[in-house]
Write a protein that holds these residues in place. Structure first.
Motif, short mmCIF file in Angstrom:
data_model
loop_
_atom_site.label_atom_id
_atom_site.label_comp_id
_atom_site.label_asym_id
_atom_site.label_seq_id
_atom_site.Cartn_x
_atom_site.Cartn_y
_atom_site.Cartn_z
N PRO A 116 0.81 -1.23 0.00
CA PRO A 116 0.00 0.00 0.00
C PRO A 116 0.84 1.28 0.00
CG PRO A 116 0.11 -0.86 2.22
CD PRO A 116 0.86 -1.84 1.34
N ASP A 117 1.96 1.28 -0.72
CA ASP A 117 2.84 2.46 -0.71
C ASP A 117 3.16 2.96 -2.13
OD1 ASP A 117 4.49 0.43 -1.59
OD2 ASP A 117 6.02 0.70 -0.04
N GLY A 118 2.22 2.76 -3.04
CA GLY A 118 2.43 3.17 -4.43
C GLY A 118 1.86 4.55 -4.72
N PRO A 119 2.01 4.98 -5.96
CA PRO A 119 1.52 6.30 -6.36
C PRO A 119 0.01 6.32 -6.59
CG PRO A 119 2.43 5.19 -8.26
CD PRO A 119 2.67 4.28 -7.07
N GLN A 120 -0.52 7.49 -6.73
CA GLN A 120 -1.93 7.65 -7.09
C GLN A 120 -2.08 7.30 -8.57
OE1 GLN A 120 -4.38 8.02 -4.95
NE2 GLN A 120 -2.79 7.94 -3.41
N PRO A 121 -3.18 6.84 -9.04
CA PRO A 121 -4.49 6.97 -8.42
C PRO A 121 -4.87 5.85 -7.45
CG PRO A 121 -4.77 6.09 -10.61
CD PRO A 121 -3.29 6.36 -10.43
N THR A 122 -4.09 4.77 -7.35
CA THR A 122 -4.50 3.64 -6.49
C THR A 122 -3.80 3.62 -5.14
OG1 THR A 122 -2.81 2.14 -7.35
CG2 THR A 122 -4.94 2.20 -8.52
N GLY A 123 -2.60 4.18 -5.06
CA GLY A 123 -1.81 4.09 -3.83
C GLY A 123 -1.20 2.72 -3.64
N LEU A 124 -1.24 1.87 -4.68
CA LEU A 124 -0.71 0.51 -4.57
C LEU A 124 0.58 0.36 -5.38
CD1 LEU A 124 -4.04 -1.47 -5.03
CD2 LEU A 124 -2.83 -0.97 -2.88
N ARG A 125 1.42 -0.56 -4.93
CA ARG A 125 2.65 -0.92 -5.64
C ARG A 125 2.66 -2.42 -5.85
NH1 ARG A 125 7.70 -2.60 -3.42
NH2 ARG A 125 6.98 -1.83 -1.40
N TYR A 126 2.38 -2.82 -7.08
CA TYR A 126 2.49 -4.23 -7.45
C TYR A 126 3.96 -4.46 -7.79
CZ TYR A 126 -2.58 -4.61 -7.70
OH TYR A 126 -3.91 -4.63 -7.40
N CYS A 127 4.66 -5.13 -6.89
CA CYS A 127 6.09 -5.38 -7.01
C CYS A 127 6.24 -6.77 -7.63
CB CYS A 127 6.72 -5.30 -5.62
SG CYS A 127 8.50 -5.34 -5.63
N ILE A 128 6.62 -6.82 -8.90
CA ILE A 128 6.52 -8.04 -9.69
C ILE A 128 7.90 -8.54 -10.10
CG2 ILE A 128 5.50 -9.04 -11.77
CD1 ILE A 128 3.44 -8.04 -9.69
N ASN A 129 8.08 -9.85 -10.04
CA ASN A 129 9.31 -10.46 -10.52
C ASN A 129 9.36 -10.33 -12.03
OD1 ASN A 129 10.64 -12.03 -8.17
ND2 ASN A 129 8.46 -12.49 -7.98
N GLY A 130 10.42 -9.70 -12.55
CA GLY A 130 10.53 -9.50 -13.99
C GLY A 130 10.56 -10.80 -14.77
N VAL A 131 11.12 -11.84 -14.18
CA VAL A 131 11.21 -13.13 -14.86
C VAL A 131 9.83 -13.78 -15.05
CG1 VAL A 131 11.58 -14.57 -12.81
CG2 VAL A 131 12.64 -15.20 -14.97
N ALA A 132 8.82 -13.28 -14.37
CA ALA A 132 7.45 -13.81 -14.49
C ALA A 132 6.70 -13.14 -15.63
CB ALA A 132 6.70 -13.63 -13.18
N LEU A 133 7.30 -12.11 -16.24
CA LEU A 133 6.62 -11.32 -17.27
C LEU A 133 7.32 -11.39 -18.61
CD1 LEU A 133 6.11 -8.03 -15.22
CD2 LEU A 133 4.44 -9.87 -15.55
N GLU A 134 6.54 -11.12 -19.65
CA GLU A 134 7.07 -10.87 -20.99
C GLU A 134 6.38 -9.61 -21.49
OE1 GLU A 134 6.35 -14.45 -23.28
OE2 GLU A 134 8.29 -15.25 -22.68
N PHE A 135 7.08 -8.82 -22.29
CA PHE A 135 6.52 -7.58 -22.82
C PHE A 135 5.96 -7.84 -24.21
CE2 PHE A 135 6.80 -3.41 -24.93
CZ PHE A 135 5.99 -2.69 -24.07
#
Length: 133
Positions: free
Chosen positions: A110-129
């Motif tokens: 719960p320490d992210g920017p607005q508009p949600t105030g959330l920070r989804y901290c994601i493992n880069g290896v779990a993603l593809e662009f």
């Protein structure tokens, strides 16, 4: 959304050791060890199943060493990213996972920017662009 279910052997063959450790074993890559993703329009998809998870325009530099987003592609109340309680390492955290293949993505704080105030901290290896066509 249809669930993707595979055996551990199938996941290992598809993902490789590091992505398997994170997505299937609930591991965490070391901070700052994943190469940065390209800029430009596009969507970050689950490396396990291709489920669209986070838009490029929701990404921000959190200074943590992991890709960070303030919301999933379908918003905080969407159905692409699920949550569960993670009480490992003597901490109480909220784990996030892909709702299509149940792959572990990271955690939300719960320490992210607005508009949600959330920070989804994601493992880069779990993603593809996936660049926008």
């Amino acid at each position: 959304m249809d669930k993707v279910v595979k055996s551990d052997a199938e996941w290992k063959e598809q993902l490789g050791p590091e992505a398997f450790k994170v997505l299937r074993g609930h591991g965490t890559e070391r901070a700052g060890t994943h190469e940065d993703f390209p800029g430009g329009d596009g969507t970050y998809v689950c490396k396990g199943c291709g489920n669209p998870l986070f838009a490029q325009d929701a990404k921000f530099d959190s200074g943590t060493g992991w890709p960070s987003f303030y919301q999933p592609v379908d918003g905080v109340e969407g159905d692409r990213v699920g949550e569960s309680q993670d009480n490992s390492w003597f901490m109480k955290r909220t784990e996030v996972h892909c709702n299509r293949c149940d792959g572990h993505l990271g955690h939300v704080f719960p320490d992210g920017p607005q508009p949600t105030g959330l920070r989804y901290c994601i493992n880069g290896v779990a993603l593809e662009f996936a660049p926008k066509d």
